[in-house]
Motif scaffolding. Structure first.
Motif, PDB file in Angstrom:
ATOM      1  N   VAL A 144      53.119   6.817  22.225  1.00  0.00           N
ATOM      2  CA  VAL A 144      52.074   7.525  22.974  1.00  0.00           C
ATOM      3  C   VAL A 144      50.716   7.344  22.313  1.00  0.00           C
ATOM      4  O   VAL A 144      49.730   7.002  22.970  1.00  0.00           O
ATOM      5  N   ILE A 145      50.646   7.552  20.996  1.00  0.00           N
ATOM      6  CA  ILE A 145      49.342   7.520  20.322  1.00  0.00           C
ATOM      7  C   ILE A 145      48.795   6.098  20.183  1.00  0.00           C
ATOM      8  O   ILE A 145      47.595   5.908  19.935  1.00  0.00           O
ATOM      9  N   THR A 146      49.678   5.078  20.318  1.00  0.00           N
ATOM     10  CA  THR A 146      49.206   3.684  20.252  1.00  0.00           C
ATOM     11  C   THR A 146      49.056   3.079  21.651  1.00  0.00           C
ATOM     12  O   THR A 146      48.938   1.858  21.783  1.00  0.00           O
ATOM     13  N   CYS A 147      49.049   3.941  22.682  1.00  0.00           N
ATOM     14  CA  CYS A 147      48.899   3.496  24.077  1.00  0.00           C
ATOM     15  C   CYS A 147      49.971   2.471  24.462  1.00  0.00           C
ATOM     16  O   CYS A 147      49.702   1.497  25.185  1.00  0.00           O
ATOM     17  N   GLY A 148      51.173   2.667  23.967  1.00  0.00           N
ATOM     18  CA  GLY A 148      52.302   1.829  24.342  1.00  0.00           C
ATOM     19  C   GLY A 148      52.570   0.649  23.436  1.00  0.00           C
ATOM     20  O   GLY A 148      53.611  -0.003  23.558  1.00  0.00           O
ATOM     21  N   LEU A 149      51.670   0.345  22.499  1.00  0.00           N
ATOM     22  CA  LEU A 149      51.843  -0.829  21.647  1.00  0.00           C
ATOM     23  C   LEU A 149      53.076  -0.719  20.751  1.00  0.00           C
ATOM     24  O   LEU A 149      53.743  -1.717  20.460  1.00  0.00           O
ATOM     25  N   PHE A 150      53.386   0.498  20.296  1.00  0.00           N
ATOM     26  CA  PHE A 150      54.529   0.647  19.392  1.00  0.00           C
ATOM     27  C   PHE A 150      55.853   0.391  20.114  1.00  0.00           C
ATOM     28  O   PHE A 150      56.889   0.191  19.457  1.00  0.00           O
ATOM     29  N   ALA A 151      55.827   0.355  21.440  1.00  0.00           N
ATOM     30  CA  ALA A 151      57.065   0.103  22.198  1.00  0.00           C
ATOM     31  C   ALA A 151      57.675  -1.238  21.827  1.00  0.00           C
ATOM     32  O   ALA A 151      58.898  -1.419  21.920  1.00  0.00           O
ATOM     33  N   PHE A 152      56.829  -2.187  21.386  1.00  0.00           N
ATOM     34  CA  PHE A 152      57.348  -3.485  20.970  1.00  0.00           C
ATOM     35  C   PHE A 152      58.212  -3.389  19.725  1.00  0.00           C
ATOM     36  O   PHE A 152      59.052  -4.257  19.470  1.00  0.00           O
ATOM     37  N   PHE A 153      58.005  -2.329  18.915  1.00  0.00           N
ATOM     38  CA  PHE A 153      58.753  -2.188  17.668  1.00  0.00           C
ATOM     39  C   PHE A 153      60.076  -1.458  17.854  1.00  0.00           C
ATOM     40  O   PHE A 153      60.935  -1.500  16.974  1.00  0.00           O
ATOM     41  N   ILE A 154      60.252  -0.773  18.974  1.00  0.00           N
ATOM     42  CA  ILE A 154      61.437   0.056  19.162  1.00  0.00           C
ATOM     43  C   ILE A 154      62.729  -0.754  19.252  1.00  0.00           C
ATOM     44  O   ILE A 154      63.735  -0.375  18.628  1.00  0.00           O
ATOM     45  N   PRO A 155      62.796  -1.883  20.018  1.00  0.00           N
ATOM     46  CA  PRO A 155      64.063  -2.614  20.103  1.00  0.00           C
ATOM     47  C   PRO A 155      64.622  -3.024  18.745  1.00  0.00           C
ATOM     48  O   PRO A 155      65.815  -2.850  18.482  1.00  0.00           O
ATOM     49  N   VAL A 156      63.767  -3.561  17.871  1.00  0.00           N
ATOM     50  CA  VAL A 156      64.238  -3.979  16.546  1.00  0.00           C
ATOM     51  C   VAL A 156      64.566  -2.759  15.689  1.00  0.00           C
ATOM     52  O   VAL A 156      65.547  -2.756  14.938  1.00  0.00           O
ATOM     53  N   GLY A 157      63.748  -1.703  15.804  1.00  0.00           N
ATOM     54  CA  GLY A 157      64.029  -0.483  15.049  1.00  0.00           C
ATOM     55  C   GLY A 157      65.378   0.110  15.434  1.00  0.00           C
ATOM     56  O   GLY A 157      66.154   0.541  14.561  1.00  0.00           O
TER      57      GLY A 157
END
Length: 442
Positions: A307-320
């Motif tokens: 939310v705070i990165t306007c969706g950019l962190f969503a790219f990190f979720i699959p690997v996380g």
């Protein structure tokens, strides 16, 4: 400031490395395919025979049907992407899909036009084909072209467009019969169509395919049974069933909906636990000990950062999520999961997905089997279970039909009810080709 610059440089290098590795994987796959068909580029004129042209005619008659299905799928996917406003660069992705739709229309329109040319070539070269049925097939290729033109909606007049579409479906009906005569019965376009005979050819084809498939499944089950009884060497397999997955999926999916997504960590763990307990790698059954409660903290953090990165962190979720899942995966009856991990990183993942996206756009989606295998190989080689690094040796074409079935269950309305069976069919192939990489230094 130097540390920030160095971090950015490292990210760029890792993304570039991911793209480079992906390019090597896809090149390797295409090279192997090219070894089987490498003479086509040099001797393509040898393939321009009346017999091959006749086969192409029978397939070209079905182009209005293929075009309708492909455009429907692309439209559904692009509409979904455009509706996800939280995705970064969603306008860019929507524009790419519009370009892909345009290219697909052009591809089928050109292909149907070549079908008309192929029919003319067959009739010109072979006088025996100039029967009433041969001429009707040639006329049907013109209807196929008009049908593709109508689907392309090149004409502003709605009535004319609809007429062309209807003519296209007439060509499809004739094409279904023609494929039976040309491809299955090896008779030719000049032979009178006999409905009972043509339907019998499709029935025989289906029965032959079914018998072959059942024989392969039987042989696979016998091999697994021998391995379980100690009568054969260790093998990899997946023994879950669609019915078992359906119950688990339905229960936790309902809980996720009722709790407005709060139960998503429990859904992930339930599916992961069910899938791993039915997974055997080189004779060792795998298990999973993660819980929704232990994942919840990570999940909330990931959602907050997205939310705070306007969706950019969503790219990190699959690997996380992949890292967290592997940290709780181990061999049944052996030591805990502290030696299990996923050592791939997000930037490699982004690089692979960029390469996949570019290849799918350039190749009109035809490269999907190779790109899917490329990413699956990358994911598998970064998975370690109790310090055993895994490797995937399946082929692109071996998974093609299974992957397409899964995609169809996700995009066709209400077909998601069949997705558990489709996923199990996919996993049976995937995990039967997943082994321990004994060449690894780890």
């Amino acid at each position: 400031m130097n540390q920030v610059d160095n971090s950015i440089d490292q990210m760029g290098e890792q993304i570039g490395q991911g793209i480079d590795d992906a390019a090597k994987d896809i090149t390797s796959g295409l090279k192997k395919t090219g070894e089987k068909t490498g003479d086509f580029g040099e001797n393509w004129r040898d393939y321009l025979t009346p017999n091959n042209a006749e086969k192409f005619v029978s397939v070209a008659l079905l182009f209005p049907l293929f075009m309708t299905v492909v455009l429907w799928l692309l439209t559904r996917v692009s509409g979904w992407v455009y509706g996800q406003y939280f995705l970064p660069l969603y306008d860019f992705f929507f524009a790419i899909f519009q370009i892909a739709i345009f290219l697909v229309k052009a591809l089928f329109l050109i292909g149907s036009g070549l079908g008309v040319a192929a029919a003319g070539y067959v009739l010109y070269k072979n006088e025996s084909k100039r029967t009433v049925w041969g001429w009707l097939t040639g006329a049907a290729t013109v209807l196929s072209f008009l049908g593709c033109l109508g689907i392309n909606q090149s004409y502003p007049y709605n009535g004319l467009t609809q007429t062309f579409k209807i003519l296209g479906w007439v060509a499809v009906v004739w094409g279904i019969d023609t494929c039976s005569r040309v491809l299955l019965q090896k008779l030719g376009i000049d032979v009178e169509p006999i409905i009972s005979r043509d339907l019998a050819a499709y029935r025989d084809f289906y029965q032959t395919y079914r018998a072959k498939h059942e024989a392969e499944e039987k042989a696979e089950k016998e091999e697994i049974a021998k391995a379980q009884n100690g009568q054969a060497g260790p093998v990899s397999y997946f023994d879950g069933t669609g019915a078992g997955l359906f119950g688990t999926y339905l229960l936790y999916a309902l809980l996720t909906i009722i709790t407005c997504g709060f139960a998503a960590p429990w859904l992930n763990c339930a599916i992961q636990r069910w899938r791993t307990k039915h997974m055997v790698v080189d004779g060792k059954r795998v298990t999973f000990n993660g819980t929704g409660a232990s994942l919840l903290g990570h999940w909330i953090l990931w959602e907050f950062l997205t939310v705070i990165t306007c969706g950019l962190f969503a790219f990190f979720i699959p690997v996380g999520l992949q890292k967290w899942n592997m940290n709780h995966t181990y061999y049944e009856g052996e030591k805990g999961a502290e030696d299990s991990r996923f050592d791939g990183n997000t930037f490699q993942y982004i690089g692979y997905n960029i390469m996949q996206f570019l290849l799918l756009v350039v190749a009109f989606g035809l490269a999907y089997p190779w790109t899917h295998k490329m990413i699956l190989r990358w994911q598998t080689k970064h998975q370690l279970i109790n310090n055993d690094r895994l490797i995937y040796d399946g082929t692109a074409l071996g998974m093609l039909v299974r992957a397409l079935v899964v995609i169809l269950t996700l995009v066709i309305p209400f077909a998601f009810l069949a997705s558990p069976w489709a996923y199990c069919w996919l996993w049976r192939y995937q995990y039967s080709h997943t082994h321990v990489d004994h060449s690894s230094a780890e």
